[in-house]
Write a protein that holds these residues in place. Structure first.
Motif, PDB file in Angstrom:
ATOM      1  N   UNK A   1       0.844  -1.201   0.000  1.00 28.91           N
ATOM      2  CA  UNK A   1       0.000   0.000   0.000  1.00 28.91           C
ATOM      3  C   UNK A   1       0.877   1.248   0.000  1.00 28.91           C
ATOM      4  N   UNK A   2       0.457   2.237  -0.793  1.00 28.81           N
ATOM      5  CA  UNK A   2       1.215   3.481  -0.827  1.00 28.81           C
ATOM      6  C   UNK A   2       1.187   4.143   0.543  1.00 28.81           C
ATOM      7  N   UNK A   3       2.272   4.790   0.884  1.00 25.85           N
ATOM      8  CA  UNK A   3       2.361   5.422   2.199  1.00 25.85           C
ATOM      9  C   UNK A   3       2.631   6.909   2.047  1.00 25.85           C
ATOM     10  N   UNK A  33      -3.565  13.257  -1.077  1.00 32.77           N
ATOM     11  CA  UNK A  33      -4.776  13.700  -1.797  1.00 32.77           C
ATOM     12  C   UNK A  33      -5.731  12.546  -2.133  1.00 32.77           C
ATOM     13  N   UNK A  34      -5.917  11.667  -1.170  1.00 26.64           N
ATOM     14  CA  UNK A  34      -6.856  10.545  -1.337  1.00 26.64           C
ATOM     15  C   UNK A  34      -8.248  11.089  -1.687  1.00 26.64           C
ATOM     16  N   UNK A  35      -8.832  10.582  -2.753  1.00 24.82           N
ATOM     17  CA  UNK A  35     -10.160  10.939  -3.251  1.00 24.82           C
ATOM     18  C   UNK A  35     -10.236  12.352  -3.841  1.00 24.82           C
ATOM     19  N   UNK A  36      -9.107  12.972  -4.102  1.00 19.80           N
ATOM     20  CA  UNK A  36      -9.131  14.338  -4.626  1.00 19.80           C
ATOM     21  C   UNK A  36      -9.587  14.349  -6.092  1.00 19.80           C
ATOM     22  N   UNK A  37     -10.631  15.136  -6.360  1.00 17.84           N
ATOM     23  CA  UNK A  37     -11.106  15.314  -7.737  1.00 17.84           C
ATOM     24  C   UNK A  37     -10.022  16.031  -8.541  1.00 17.84           C
ATOM     25  N   UNK A  97      -1.095   5.364  -9.281  1.00 18.88           N
ATOM     26  CA  UNK A  97      -0.975   6.760  -9.722  1.00 18.88           C
ATOM     27  C   UNK A  97      -2.306   7.471  -9.918  1.00 18.88           C
ATOM     28  N   UNK A  98      -3.350   6.980  -9.294  1.00 17.72           N
ATOM     29  CA  UNK A  98      -4.652   7.651  -9.283  1.00 17.72           C
ATOM     30  C   UNK A  98      -4.986   7.956  -7.824  1.00 17.72           C
ATOM     31  N   UNK A  99      -5.711   9.035  -7.589  1.00 19.71           N
ATOM     32  CA  UNK A  99      -5.954   9.475  -6.205  1.00 19.71           C
ATOM     33  C   UNK A  99      -6.788   8.485  -5.400  1.00 19.71           C
ATOM     34  N   UNK A 100      -7.650   7.724  -6.063  1.00 18.55           N
ATOM     35  CA  UNK A 100      -8.453   6.700  -5.383  1.00 18.55           C
ATOM     36  C   UNK A 100      -9.092   5.798  -6.436  1.00 18.55           C
ATOM     37  N   UNK A 101      -9.393   4.560  -6.039  1.00 19.99           N
ATOM     38  CA  UNK A 101      -9.937   3.564  -6.956  1.00 19.99           C
ATOM     39  C   UNK A 101     -11.215   2.953  -6.391  1.00 19.99           C
ATOM     40  N   UNK A 102     -12.140   2.631  -7.284  1.00 19.53           N
ATOM     41  CA  UNK A 102     -13.301   1.824  -6.918  1.00 19.53           C
ATOM     42  C   UNK A 102     -12.998   0.356  -7.194  1.00 19.53           C
ATOM     43  N   UNK A 103     -13.446  -0.502  -6.298  1.00 21.44           N
ATOM     44  CA  UNK A 103     -13.371  -1.941  -6.497  1.00 21.44           C
ATOM     45  C   UNK A 103     -14.799  -2.461  -6.659  1.00 21.44           C
ATOM     46  N   UNK A 110     -17.693  -2.361  -3.839  1.00 18.68           N
ATOM     47  CA  UNK A 110     -17.442  -3.006  -2.547  1.00 18.68           C
ATOM     48  C   UNK A 110     -16.376  -2.288  -1.728  1.00 18.68           C
ATOM     49  N   UNK A 111     -15.577  -1.408  -2.389  1.00 25.78           N
ATOM     50  CA  UNK A 111     -14.516  -0.748  -1.613  1.00 25.78           C
ATOM     51  C   UNK A 111     -13.980   0.446  -2.392  1.00 25.78           C
ATOM     52  N   UNK A 112     -13.387   1.382  -1.663  1.00 26.94           N
ATOM     53  CA  UNK A 112     -12.651   2.510  -2.236  1.00 26.94           C
ATOM     54  C   UNK A 112     -11.258   2.438  -1.644  1.00 26.94           C
ATOM     55  N   UNK A 113     -10.248   2.343  -2.493  1.00 28.94           N
ATOM     56  CA  UNK A 113      -8.890   2.114  -1.994  1.00 28.94           C
ATOM     57  C   UNK A 113      -7.934   3.152  -2.592  1.00 28.94           C
ATOM     58  N   UNK A 114      -6.824   3.444  -1.865  1.00 28.28           N
ATOM     59  CA  UNK A 114      -5.851   4.435  -2.367  1.00 28.28           C
ATOM     60  C   UNK A 114      -4.942   3.881  -3.450  1.00 28.28           C
ATOM     61  N   UNK A 115      -4.828   2.535  -3.545  1.00 31.96           N
ATOM     62  CA  UNK A 115      -4.026   1.925  -4.604  1.00 31.96           C
ATOM     63  C   UNK A 115      -4.494   0.484  -4.798  1.00 31.96           C
ATOM     64  N   UNK A 116      -3.971  -0.167  -5.834  1.00 31.03           N
ATOM     65  CA  UNK A 116      -4.408  -1.527  -6.177  1.00 31.03           C
ATOM     66  C   UNK A 116      -3.362  -2.578  -5.804  1.00 31.03           C
TER      67      UNK A 116
END
Length: 569
Positions: A1-3, A33-37, A97-103, A110-116
């Protein structure tokens, strides 16, 4: 996980507005910037929507993007196990390299994560897709003098809506289109169209201008994505572009066991610039798009090329020179009906044999009606004829013969009204079994009729008005088939106009193939086909006109068709 490493100098959000995309990607990679538009960040660079799908579905997904280039212009897709962005960027890893991801699992979030990175054990079996995003052309619109409310406020983004427009399905890949909306002052709508038209990789020109209800949007202030707009001003028109958030709807509707996409409006920031002045793109002569008013209330407009618009105006002049009433240049009495016809899918034509003579039925305009019905079928419309009781048997027999002689593309459903076997009302004819849902988009009466026919048509037109169905009635001064022929040629011009075609199909599906274009061309009225239709009408006791001695006289169609065909040269 990114830190998050607080010791690293990370640009502020204000700095990221003008920074290079690689700086933003590195910040996201480190957990900032987690979830930053990303609207407003790294202005002037292409942003992309992303989707990660199992490799076994990748080929279908590629074809789906190609079949829906409006909402999903494909910028790049990776091979399984490749996490770089190919030609879009260096120093990039799509897993981080994206601010947040949908799973998603089976289409459910089912989840929103900062990286894959937690999914590394399966990601080697995934392909990633990068599709264009309208955030990329915001700077171009701003440079064109079009104010964007969200450009002044980093806490809000563009308004986006799920529509009633289905994307073109490929295999199991399916879903409705999402659109983004920007209010544009009416006098700048064409500026917005021309600024974005040369940019197909970031959605290109708008797919709808005006009335949002036509897209299935019931309340423009209730968005499915992004933020609601401020109340529209009196001079503002809602302008809709195809939107890359379509990719989220597609993953939800396709229901793969496990898939990934960007969270909300957290786009992938590429290194490719998008801030070139689109006005410098060389457009072939006559191919600039023109905004043409189509409906006054609620307002809707269509798009055509400069060249086709000029030809439509020439057609209008040919009619006017022949003393056929088609409205003035100011009220577009010819332009609006043909545009609404082109945008319709299900057409009902009210047809009556105008007048019974001693030696048969006068058929002024009936050959033009046949030509119009044939072209409507050729360009993919479903056509129904509604006829009065006196005309029903004649027209039913004639339609059958016209199909047999290939003078109509296919059989036409002929409905009698009023039907002597039941008490159906005009509203019953025009609606589904619930009595409220229209069966047709457009009601057309191509020719004037006798008093009996006018009674039927008045009832149909009144019911259509109550149902908000488009209506169009032929000219009262039209004493020949010229009006029907002119509309037929106009529909051909629109059907072969690439700008109008893309706008009409909302950027989904495919343009007409070469074989389909040949079908359009073959449906144009010619001296030969008109003569063939005339011979069939005569066989069934129908005549073109009558002189003072009640002997049949037939208008020579040659000069009429030659005048109209001159527009196509």
């Amino acid at each position: 996980m990114a830190t998050t490493d607080d010791t690293v100098d990370v640009p502020s959000l204000e700095q990221l507005q003008t920074s290079l995309p690689v700086e933003a990607r590195r910040a996201f990679r480190r957990g900032f910037y987690f979830k930053k538009v990303t609207s407003g960040l790294c202005r002037g660079y292409v942003q992309a929507n992303i989707a990660g799908v199992q490799a076994q579905h990748a080929d279908d997904f590629v074809e789906f993007c190609r079949a829906n280039e409006g909402p999903l212009p494909l910028l790049h897709h990776s091979q399984p196990g490749d996490f770089s962005a190919g030609p879009l960027a260096e120093d990039s890893d799509i897993r981080t390299d994206v601010a947040a991801y949908n799973v998603l699992k089976y289409g459910e979030y089912v989840d929103i994560v900062p990286d894959l990175l937690p999914f590394d054990d399966v990601l080697n079996e995934y392909a990633f897709f990068y599709t264009g995003c309208s955030f990329s052309f915001d700077k171009i619109l701003l440079n064109a003098g079009i104010h964007l409310e969200y450009a002044d406020n980093p806490d809000i983004t563009v308004s986006m809506y799920t529509t009633n427009i289905p994307c073109h399905r490929v295999g199991s890949v399916q879903g409705p289109m999402v659109v983004s909306m920007r209010p544009v002052p009416r006098h700048l709508v064409q500026v917005a169209v021309r600024a974005t038209n040369p940019l197909p990789d970031i959605h290109g020109a708008p797919i709808h201008i005006g009335c949002f209800d036509a897209l299935g949007i019931k309340d423009v202030y209730k968005t499915q994505y992004g933020d609601p707009p401020s109340p529209l001003k009196e001079d503002q028109i809602p302008v809709f572009w195809a939107c890359g958030n379509t990719i989220k709807e597609v993953l939800q509707h396709t229901k793969h066991p496990l898939s990934f996409t960007m969270y909300s409006d957290c786009m992938y920031l590429s290194d490719n610039p998008s801030d070139s002045d689109s006005s410098t793109v060389i457009i072939p002569d006559g191919e600039q798009p023109v905004v043409v008013d189509m409906v006054d209330d609620p307002y809707q407009a269509s798009l055509v090329s400069e060249a086709v618009l000029q030809k439509l105006k020439q057609l209008q002049n040919v009619l006017r020179d022949g003393n056929v009433s088609v409205g003035t240049h100011e009220d577009d009495g010819f332009m609006k009906p043909i545009l609404t016809l082109s945008h319709s899918s299900h057409i009902v034509m009210a047809v009556v044999l105008p007048q019974k003579k001693d030696n048969g039925y006068e058929t002024n305009g009936f050959m033009g009606t046949v030509a119009l019905a044939n072209m409507l079928q050729a360009v993919g419309k479903e056509v129904t004829l509604v006829v009065d009781a006196e005309s029903y048997l004649h027209i039913t027999k004639i339609v059958k013969v016209l199909v047999q002689k290939a003078l109509l593309q296919e059989s036409i459903n002929v409905v009698q009204f009023p039907d002597t076997s039941n008490s159906s009302s005009a509203r019953d004819i025009l609606t589904q079994s619930d009595g409220n849902t229209p069966r047709f988009d457009h009601l057309v009466m191509p020719i004037q009729t006798s008093d009996n026919g006018n009674s039927m048509c008045k009832q149909l037109f009144s019911a259509a008005k109550d149902l908000n169905v488009f209506t169009f009635q032929g000219s009262q001064q039209c004493s020949s088939d010229v009006y029907g022929y002119a509309i037929t040629i106009a529909l051909y011009l629109l059907g072969t106009c690439s700008i109008h075609d893309r706008y009409r199909r909302r950027g989904v599906g495919f343009p007409p193939s070469d074989s389909e274009l040949q079908v359009f061309k073959a449906a144009l009225p010619s001296i030969k086909t008109v003569a063939s239709v005339l011979a069939i009408l005569q066989t069934y006791g129908l005549i073109c006109n009558t002189g003072t001695d009640h002997k049949p006289t037939y208008e020579d169609p040659r000069s009429t068709i030659e005048r109209l065909y001159s527009v196509l040269k």
